[in-house]
Design a protein around this motif. Structure first.
Motif, PDB file in Angstrom:
ATOM      1  N   GLY A  59      56.603  38.393  15.126  1.00 29.07           N
ATOM      2  CA  GLY A  59      58.044  38.187  15.262  1.00 29.07           C
ATOM      3  C   GLY A  59      58.839  38.423  13.995  1.00 29.07           C
ATOM      4  N   GLN A  60      58.588  39.541  13.300  1.00 31.40           N
ATOM      5  CA  GLN A  60      59.395  39.853  12.118  1.00 31.40           C
ATOM      6  C   GLN A  60      60.772  40.342  12.557  1.00 31.40           C
ATOM      7  N   PRO A  61      61.848  39.694  12.085  1.00 30.55           N
ATOM      8  CA  PRO A  61      63.189  40.116  12.485  1.00 30.55           C
ATOM      9  C   PRO A  61      63.628  41.416  11.802  1.00 30.55           C
ATOM     10  N   PHE A  62      64.428  42.185  12.505  1.00 34.58           N
ATOM     11  CA  PHE A  62      65.131  43.325  11.922  1.00 34.58           C
ATOM     12  C   PHE A  62      66.417  43.528  12.713  1.00 34.58           C
ATOM     13  N   ASN A  63      67.417  44.098  12.070  1.00 34.58           N
ATOM     14  CA  ASN A  63      68.683  44.334  12.769  1.00 34.58           C
ATOM     15  C   ASN A  63      69.217  45.720  12.436  1.00 34.58           C
ATOM     16  N   PHE A  64      70.147  46.188  13.276  1.00 36.61           N
ATOM     17  CA  PHE A  64      70.755  47.504  13.056  1.00 36.61           C
ATOM     18  C   PHE A  64      72.041  47.592  13.871  1.00 36.61           C
ATOM     19  N   LEU A  65      72.917  48.455  13.406  1.00 37.04           N
ATOM     20  CA  LEU A  65      74.174  48.726  14.109  1.00 37.04           C
ATOM     21  C   LEU A  65      73.977  49.914  15.039  1.00 37.04           C
ATOM     22  N   THR A  66      74.460  49.784  16.260  1.00 38.06           N
ATOM     23  CA  THR A  66      74.307  50.852  17.242  1.00 38.06           C
ATOM     24  C   THR A  66      75.562  50.990  18.096  1.00 38.06           C
ATOM     25  N   ALA A  67      75.836  52.239  18.481  1.00 35.50           N
ATOM     26  CA  ALA A  67      76.935  52.488  19.426  1.00 35.50           C
ATOM     27  C   ALA A  67      76.419  52.540  20.854  1.00 35.50           C
ATOM     28  N   SER A  68      75.117  52.391  21.021  1.00 44.18           N
ATOM     29  CA  SER A  68      74.523  52.470  22.354  1.00 44.18           C
ATOM     30  C   SER A  68      74.984  51.323  23.244  1.00 44.18           C
ATOM     31  N   LYS A  69      75.174  51.624  24.509  1.00 43.51           N
ATOM     32  CA  LYS A  69      75.568  50.602  25.481  1.00 43.51           C
ATOM     33  C   LYS A  69      74.384  50.139  26.350  1.00 43.51           C
ATOM     34  N   ILE A  70      73.173  50.462  25.918  1.00 47.64           N
ATOM     35  CA  ILE A  70      71.998  50.023  26.667  1.00 47.64           C
ATOM     36  C   ILE A  70      72.005  48.500  26.770  1.00 47.64           C
ATOM     37  N   PRO A  71      71.828  47.935  27.963  1.00 47.11           N
ATOM     38  CA  PRO A  71      71.816  46.472  28.113  1.00 47.11           C
ATOM     39  C   PRO A  71      70.696  45.837  27.298  1.00 47.11           C
ATOM     40  N   LEU A  72      70.948  44.640  26.795  1.00 41.54           N
ATOM     41  CA  LEU A  72      69.975  43.958  25.951  1.00 41.54           C
ATOM     42  C   LEU A  72      68.610  43.841  26.619  1.00 41.54           C
ATOM     43  N   GLU A  73      68.618  43.537  27.911  1.00 51.25           N
ATOM     44  CA  GLU A  73      67.358  43.268  28.594  1.00 51.25           C
ATOM     45  C   GLU A  73      66.474  44.509  28.718  1.00 51.25           C
ATOM     46  N   ARG A  74      67.008  45.690  28.420  1.00 52.61           N
ATOM     47  CA  ARG A  74      66.225  46.917  28.549  1.00 52.61           C
ATOM     48  C   ARG A  74      65.640  47.399  27.223  1.00 52.61           C
ATOM     49  N   TRP A  75      66.146  46.862  26.124  1.00 50.69           N
ATOM     50  CA  TRP A  75      65.758  47.400  24.821  1.00 50.69           C
ATOM     51  C   TRP A  75      64.259  47.262  24.535  1.00 50.69           C
ATOM     52  N   CYS A  76      63.697  46.085  24.730  1.00 48.45           N
ATOM     53  CA  CYS A  76      62.297  45.864  24.345  1.00 48.45           C
ATOM     54  C   CYS A  76      61.355  46.805  25.093  1.00 48.45           C
ATOM     55  N   LEU A  77      61.478  46.855  26.409  1.00 45.20           N
ATOM     56  CA  LEU A  77      60.600  47.717  27.187  1.00 45.20           C
ATOM     57  C   LEU A  77      60.794  49.184  26.830  1.00 45.20           C
ATOM     58  N   ALA A  78      62.044  49.570  26.612  1.00 48.98           N
ATOM     59  CA  ALA A  78      62.327  50.970  26.298  1.00 48.98           C
ATOM     60  C   ALA A  78      61.743  51.369  24.945  1.00 48.98           C
ATOM     61  N   LEU A  79      61.867  50.499  23.950  1.00 50.53           N
ATOM     62  CA  LEU A  79      61.305  50.821  22.637  1.00 50.53           C
ATOM     63  C   LEU A  79      59.779  50.785  22.674  1.00 50.53           C
ATOM     64  N   ASN A  80      59.213  49.795  23.345  1.00 48.05           N
ATOM     65  CA  ASN A  80      57.751  49.684  23.383  1.00 48.05           C
ATOM     66  C   ASN A  80      57.105  50.893  24.055  1.00 48.05           C
ATOM     67  N   ALA A  81      57.818  51.510  24.979  1.00 50.95           N
ATOM     68  CA  ALA A  81      57.305  52.718  25.622  1.00 50.95           C
ATOM     69  C   ALA A  81      57.242  53.887  24.646  1.00 50.95           C
ATOM     70  N   ARG A  82      57.942  53.774  23.525  1.00 45.74           N
ATOM     71  CA  ARG A  82      58.012  54.847  22.528  1.00 45.74           C
ATOM     72  C   ARG A  82      57.305  54.476  21.224  1.00 45.74           C
ATOM     73  N   LEU A  83      56.650  53.332  21.200  1.00 42.96           N
ATOM     74  CA  LEU A  83      55.982  52.850  19.995  1.00 42.96           C
ATOM     75  C   LEU A  83      54.465  52.871  20.180  1.00 42.96           C
ATOM     76  N   PRO A  84      53.703  52.938  19.073  1.00 45.07           N
ATOM     77  CA  PRO A  84      52.247  52.776  19.187  1.00 45.07           C
ATOM     78  C   PRO A  84      51.922  51.402  19.773  1.00 45.07           C
ATOM     79  N   GLN A  85      50.739  51.255  20.335  1.00 38.64           N
ATOM     80  CA  GLN A  85      50.375  50.017  21.009  1.00 38.64           C
ATOM     81  C   GLN A  85      50.225  48.829  20.063  1.00 38.64           C
ATOM     82  N   ASP A  86      50.063  49.080  18.762  1.00 35.89           N
ATOM     83  CA  ASP A  86      49.912  47.969  17.819  1.00 35.89           C
ATOM     84  C   ASP A  86      51.241  47.564  17.175  1.00 35.89           C
ATOM     85  N   ILE A  87      52.351  48.067  17.717  1.00 43.13           N
ATOM     86  CA  ILE A  87      53.694  47.640  17.327  1.00 43.13           C
ATOM     87  C   ILE A  87      54.438  47.281  18.605  1.00 43.13           C
ATOM     88  N   VAL A  88      54.887  46.030  18.723  1.00 39.07           N
ATOM     89  CA  VAL A  88      55.504  45.567  19.972  1.00 39.07           C
ATOM     90  C   VAL A  88      56.784  44.790  19.666  1.00 39.07           C
TER      91      VAL A  88
END
Length: 259
Positions: A59-88
């Motif tokens: 649970g290491q925190p990180f933040n960033f500014l984005t203009a994307s309108k992707i709903p919050l509830e979709r971010w984790c699954l969407a990023l994890n689909a694009r990340l290696p399996q040892d980064i979640v």
């Protein structure tokens, strides 16, 4: 623009730490690459701090500014689909535009794990430092108590440290012993977890503290000597730097309500 705060778990074994490096094999690099693929934005994320190569995080925190309108509830699954399996990525929330995950951090906890059992655990080998020789755990606990408080931690900082001040505050430090994997009738000592919570940490600080405590446990130095090592303000006075694989960033706390 939105300021998104996320948390990420990672097994740091095959990475060069959290913060971007020229070779491009860091947790930050992979997160930014995943965000680029998801939103088309080439942006920089801000992590709560650095971790060394081979160090892990829960649970290491990180933040960033984005203009994307992707709903919050979709971010984790969407990023994890694009990340290696040892980064979640495990959490996503919107925070105020002035929130900064590094500057806003008030307390950080690291955990260092030593397997004191005779044989290593093949399932945990990437997350533990295996020490099959008997350790004097009570002496290590006594030595650990000396680091609590506000001190100049020069003795426990890398010689490469560029910080102008090495004064840091350690709020809490304790050990927990897990005997669940010990074999009956053997000299197994269990899995030794050391938790250290502070206002901030210097490069290699926790690993040097642990290397020194291991020397205490081996009887090479006295527990009381940890106080003298602190007072010396000399890296040469402390023990070696413990291996990275046993270290994990355990938690980061903020003043903001709910963070």
């Amino acid at each position: 623009m939105r300021n998104l705060l996320m948390k990420v778990n990672y097994d740091g074994t095959r990475y060069d730490g959290f913060q971007t490096q020229p070779q491009g094999n860091t947790i930050q690099d992979h997160l930014e690459h995943a965000i680029l693929h998801l939103t088309g934005e080439a942006l920089k994320i801000t992590g709560s701090g650095r971790t060394d190569a081979g160090v892990h995080a829960y649970g290491q925190p990180f933040n960033f500014l984005t203009a994307s309108k992707i709903p919050l509830e979709r971010w984790c699954l969407a990023l994890n689909a694009r990340l290696p399996q040892d980064i979640v990525v495990t959490e996503a929330r919107e925070v105020s535009l002035d929130f900064h995950s590094r500057r806003g951090a008030k307390r950080k906890t690291y955990r260092y794990t030593i397997s004191g059992n005779r044989f290593p655990d093949p399932f945990q080998r990437r997350w533990q430092y295996h020490h099959p020789v008997k350790l004097d755990i009570p002496a290590m606990q006594q030595g650990l108590a000396h680091i609590i408080g506000t001190h100049d931690f020069t003795s426990f900082a890398s010689r490469k440290s560029t910080k102008t001040s090495h004064v840091r505050t350690i709020f809490e430090a304790h050990m927990e012993i897990d005997h669940s994997m010990c074999r009956n009738g053997t000299a197994d000592q269990g899995v030794i977890h050391t938790y250290i919570t502070g206002s901030g940490f210097l490069q290699h600080m926790v690993r040097i503290i642990m290397g020194t405590l291991i020397h205490v446990g081996e009887g090479k130095i006295r527990a009381e000597a940890v106080a003298d090592i602190l007072a010396a303000c000399d890296r040469a006075a402390a023990g070696p730097t413990a291996v990275a694989q046993g270290l994990a960033l355990w938690s980061v706390e903020y003043d903001e309500a709910g963070l």
